[in-house]
Design a protein around this motif. Structure first.
Motif, mmCIF file in Angstrom:
data_model
loop_
_atom_site.group_PDB
_atom_site.id
_atom_site.type_symbol
_atom_site.label_atom_id
_atom_site.label_comp_id
_atom_site.label_asym_id
_atom_site.label_seq_id
_atom_site.Cartn_x
_atom_site.Cartn_y
_atom_site.Cartn_z
ATOM 1 N N GLU A 1 -31.470 28.492 9.274
ATOM 2 C CA GLU A 1 -31.830 29.565 10.351
ATOM 3 C C GLU A 1 -30.395 30.315 10.886
ATOM 4 O OE1 GLU A 1 -34.267 28.261 13.829
ATOM 5 O OE2 GLU A 1 -34.829 26.605 12.620
ATOM 6 N N LEU A 2 -29.293 29.512 10.815
ATOM 7 C CA LEU A 2 -28.120 29.923 11.334
ATOM 8 C C LEU A 2 -27.089 30.430 10.137
ATOM 9 C CD1 LEU A 2 -27.935 27.804 14.366
ATOM 10 C CD2 LEU A 2 -28.483 30.102 14.396
ATOM 11 N N SER B 1 -28.186 34.301 13.796
ATOM 12 C CA SER B 1 -29.394 34.355 12.953
ATOM 13 C C SER B 1 -29.366 35.036 11.765
ATOM 14 C CB SER B 1 -30.533 34.906 14.051
ATOM 15 O OG SER B 1 -31.629 34.825 13.352
ATOM 16 N N TYR C 1 -25.778 34.460 18.811
ATOM 17 C CA TYR C 1 -26.258 33.372 19.648
ATOM 18 C C TYR C 1 -24.877 32.610 20.346
ATOM 19 C CZ TYR C 1 -30.836 33.619 18.264
ATOM 20 O OH TYR C 1 -32.277 34.073 18.219
ATOM 21 N N LEU D 1 -35.204 30.748 17.635
ATOM 22 C CA LEU D 1 -34.846 29.428 16.890
ATOM 23 C C LEU D 1 -35.643 28.394 17.056
ATOM 24 C CD1 LEU D 1 -30.921 29.663 17.746
ATOM 25 C CD2 LEU D 1 -32.048 30.488 15.769
#
Length: 237
Positions: free
Chosen positions: A16-17, A68, A75, A126
């Motif tokens: 996700e990151l 993201s 974030y 998230l």
């Protein structure tokens, strides 16, 4: 079982990151915009202006962002302030509030202050696992930057809550000097990177593998062995 659960969580974070060591002015602006959201709007610590939180140390800093993959939203961010960089030696921000002796033993050319550690409360989009590991992702970014810069020490003034969270992942900053008042009580602290990574490797090798890209970001010859995080490290890189 615990290590397996941690591995699963790191996999979610990697999916996700993405972790970025800033190389463009636009990335630095994104870091300052996120800092405005956290330090000015959410915490009311700093005034900011025009949607940015910035100061004179930014030009002498290496910025890191966590973003993201899906939305491109930033974030989290942190910076390494480098004494003597940017053409003017401003020293370190913590020297304005700490006693002179606190950083005197350190070689300034290979020390950086970990500063403006900021993670937004708004983590919509998230998974809980990825949101919980944002702190480690930011640290992974400054590990990469520190290896590239040839650093030996980090210094910082930290909330005691953050120091406890770091200790839970075997990152044990050494307290130096008394507590200071700066938006609440803060502890001046120092971390020696070589011995620190060796301790992480002994105590939590899966965290060491994640933070150092299996040693690629910190090729200390005294640490041997390979972890199981090659795919995760490639994703987050």
């Amino acid at each position: 079982m615990l290590q397996s659960a941690y591995t699963d969580a790191l996999t979610s974070a990697a999916d996700e990151l993405t972790v970025e060591v800033a190389t463009t002015p636009q990335q630095a602006v994104e870091a300052k915009r996120l800092r405005y959201q956290v330090y000015c709007e959410e915490r009311n610590f700093e005034p900011g202006a025009n949607g940015l939180e910035q100061d004179e140390y930014d030009d002498a800093s290496q910025h890191v962002l966590v973003r993201s993959r899906a939305s491109g939203k930033v974030y989290g961010t942190v910076r390494l302030v480098l004494s003597g960089q940017g053409g003017i030696d401003l020293g370190f921000p913590m020297e304005r509030v700490c006693d002179d002796y606190v950083l005197r033993p350190l070689l300034r050319q290979t020390t950086a202050e970990v500063s403006r550690f900021a993670i937004t409360r708004d983590r919509d989009g998230l998974s809980p696992a990825a949101a919980a590991l944002m702190r480690l992702c930011l640290i992974r970014g400054i590990v990469q930057a520190s290896g590239e810069l040839g650093l030996t020490h980090w210094c910082a003034t930290m909330e005691r809550t953050l120091l406890r969270l770091l200790r839970s992942t075997a990152i044990h900053f050494e307290a130096v000097g008394p507590l200071i008042e700066y938006h609440g009580l803060r502890q001046p602290a120092v971390w020696e990177l070589n011995s620190g990574f060796a301790r992480i490797y002994r105590e939590l090798p899966h965290v060491w593998a994640f933070l150092t890209h299996n040693g690629a970001f910190w090729p200390d010859a005294t640490i041997k062995g390979r972890g199981t995080f090659e795919r995760l490290a490639r994703k987050l890189g």
